[in-house]
Design an enzyme around this catalytic site. Sequence first.
Site, PDB file in Angstrom:
ATOM      1  N   LYS A  84      38.827  33.813  44.298  1.00 19.53           N
ATOM      2  CA  LYS A  84      38.412  34.558  45.693  1.00 19.53           C
ATOM      3  C   LYS A  84      37.342  33.617  45.674  1.00 19.53           C
ATOM      4  CE  LYS A  84      38.979  38.264  47.577  1.00 19.53           C
ATOM      5  NZ  LYS A  84      39.593  38.674  48.917  1.00 19.53           N
TER       6      LYS A  84
ATOM      7  N   ASP B 289      50.892  41.623  35.455  1.00 19.56           N
ATOM      8  CA  ASP B 289      51.527  43.000  35.572  1.00 19.56           C
ATOM      9  C   ASP B 289      52.510  43.019  36.740  1.00 19.56           C
ATOM     10  OD1 ASP B 289      50.456  44.065  33.308  1.00 19.56           O
ATOM     11  OD2 ASP B 289      50.386  46.167  34.165  1.00 19.56           O
TER      12      ASP B 289
ATOM     13  N   ASP C 158      45.113  39.442  34.566  1.00 19.89           N
ATOM     14  CA  ASP C 158      45.514  40.604  33.992  1.00 19.89           C
ATOM     15  C   ASP C 158      46.295  41.363  35.065  1.00 19.89           C
ATOM     16  OD1 ASP C 158      45.761  43.073  32.408  1.00 19.89           O
ATOM     17  OD2 ASP C 158      44.127  43.820  33.475  1.00 19.89           O
TER      18      ASP C 158
ATOM     19  N   ASP D 184      44.044  38.030  46.574  1.00 16.25           N
ATOM     20  CA  ASP D 184      44.660  38.851  47.159  1.00 16.25           C
ATOM     21  C   ASP D 184      46.256  38.621  47.901  1.00 16.25           C
ATOM     22  OD1 ASP D 184      43.288  37.417  48.899  1.00 16.25           O
ATOM     23  OD2 ASP D 184      42.490  39.345  50.175  1.00 16.25           O
TER      24      ASP D 184
END
Length: 376
Positions: free
Chosen positions: A194, A255, A251, A227
Amino acid sequence: MSANGKLLILSGDGIGPEVVRQVRRVIDWLARRRGVSFDVAEGLVGGAAIDADGVPLTDATLARAQEADAVLLGAVGGPKWDKIDFDRRPEAGLLRLRKDLGLFANLRPAMVMDALIDASPLKADIVRGLDIMIVRELTGGVYFGEPRGIRDLGDGVRQGLNTQVYTTPEIVRVAKVAFDLARQRKNSVCSVEKANVMESGRLWREEVTRLHAEEYSDVELSHMYADNCAMQLVRNPRQFDVIVTDNLFGDMLSDEAAMLTGSLGMLPSASLGQPDANGRRKALYEPVHGSAPDIAGRDVANPVAMLLSFTMMLRYSFGLNGEAEMIEQSIQKVLNGGMRTADVMAPGMARCSTTVMGDAILRALDKLHATTLAAA
Ligand code: IPM
Ligand code: MG
């Protein structure tokens, strides 16, 4: 027969021991049929270690992990230990292993096998043939940054504090792993941070850009905000080859990528340290899934992620690519044949237990072995 290497197996909690059991059977098979043997030791981690020793990882177990050529880990955690203090919880054992072994590069592949395409929550057209590698930085960032803690500011106000911090060497070494992997794949890296909001992200982008120009200009490099990456992963996941990102974004994105394949029960991971003078690197292999306490002890868990973690170990730590290939092919055959554990069950398939899945994979291995012998 001299051993091919020293393994430390830490089964951990929940479904950990059940899925590790299937790996033990494959290890026995390799010794019996392929003359590949390992010196195998077992130890405790997570809740199991808390129950036995009062801590989620003892110094003695850590020392054995340091000496091993590779560590195989099942899973840690469960409701039984949820109320324990933060730094003594089962997860702390895993984090200490990662940190103290210096396992800074976490490789999390997400692949969609044709046989399982309907298990994906996304349309088949979007995920068919998907093959991404997420390289997650694993020993830095907000997971370990100081200062951290919860402090009392007075007047009933408390403050929770964590620090996101990265240095040049931490960024460069993990980016190198990503570029090197890309060269063996589709030669493309997407670096994710980011940089629009965080200084650590800005530094990340600058260092990756510089390294690319200096040493990896043959690899295609793009940058993406985290994002947007989360969104692109469900919109058009096949645009990615290798994604490299920090500890926390890695992380979450791993997923998400895992679920594209239909089940966390299918996905392995490797965590690697810096190679030493002899080219050896510390390594830990574990499935991406957790301890799944809700299904533990019922022989229904999917052992494939654990088995594929083992095949990653065969490749990355021991160069046993042939054996890894055989196991992967056997898994593929069994899935093509319609056998499914509950997590990937679909209409028309045959539902099976953890053990029966293991049986079938061993039978497929026997067959494959027989045909290689006949061909020789
Ligand atoms: C993972 C897990 C761990 C993490 C937990 C168990 C500490 O979610 O390996 O992805 O957050 O790194
Ligand atoms: Mg996670």
